[in-house]
Write an enzyme that holds these catalytic residues in place. Structure first.
Site, PDB file in Angstrom:
ATOM      1  CG  HIS A  48      -1.907  -1.131   1.203  1.00 21.94           C
ATOM      2  ND1 HIS A  48      -2.847  -1.330   0.203  1.00 21.94           N
ATOM      3  CD2 HIS A  48      -2.064  -2.165   2.066  1.00 21.94           C
ATOM      4  CE1 HIS A  48      -3.540  -2.425   0.465  1.00 21.94           C
ATOM      5  NE2 HIS A  48      -3.086  -2.950   1.585  1.00 21.94           N
ATOM      6  CG  HIS A  56      -6.352  -4.117   7.288  1.00 18.78           C
ATOM      7  ND1 HIS A  56      -6.483  -4.864   6.143  1.00 18.78           N
ATOM      8  CD2 HIS A  56      -7.578  -3.577   7.533  1.00 18.78           C
ATOM      9  CE1 HIS A  56      -7.745  -4.770   5.722  1.00 18.78           C
ATOM     10  NE2 HIS A  56      -8.419  -4.002   6.543  1.00 18.78           N
TER      11      HIS A  56
END
Length: 156
Positions: free
Chosen positions: A38, A151
């Site tokens: 990410h 996350h």
């Protein structure tokens, strides 16, 4: 009703544990895997190129992935913001960014069954806030950060 809710929470926790264990088996800590998937400071990234790196680890075509155009240190900083409920409606270790960042969402355009080396993606770029789930660092993580993102829970 009570036992079913408890069972579903236990199943969710077991599933999260398996995901974290898989990341560890790949030689990455959960926060390192978060960064691989990410964090990318290149706002002009090419989805087809960047997703090859992720798909090589997974050995399958990932359908959708969001890249945050920020630094890992900035994402760690979000862990210091007030915590709240995550999108699973169970976990309470999610934190919202206080400023928007450029993001690129890579959405698969080839068939999901395509060999993972040949996946093709279409980018969508925007400026959004994001939510990360944070956990205490593992012994393999840098001692620089006591709490790290593990996350990407969403963007808004």
């Amino acid at each position: 009703m009570g036992p079913k809710l408890l069972e579903s929470r236990l199943c969710l926790l077991l599933l999260l544990g398996l995901v974290l264990m898989l990341a560890s088996c790949l030689g990455q800590t959960p926060s390192q895997w978060f960064a691989i998937q990410h964090i990318n400071n290149n706002a002009n990234l090419q989805c087809n190129v960047e997703m090859q790196r992720i798909n090589r680890f997974r050995r399958t075509c990932k359908g959708l992935n969001t890249f945050l155009h920020t630094s890992f240190a900035n994402a760690v900083g979000v862990c210091g913001n007030p915590s709240g409920l995550c999108s699973d409606n169970i976990s309470r270790n999610c934190h919202n960014s206080s400023s928007r960042v450029r993001i690129t969402v890579c959405n698969i355009t080839s068939r999901r069954r395509t060999p993972y080396t040949q996946c093709r993606y279409q980018p969508r770029r925007s400026l959004e806030y994001y939510t990360v789930a944070c956990n205490p660092r593992t012994p393999q993580d840098s001692p620089m950060y006591p709490v790290v993102p593990v996350h990407l829970d969403g963007t808004f």
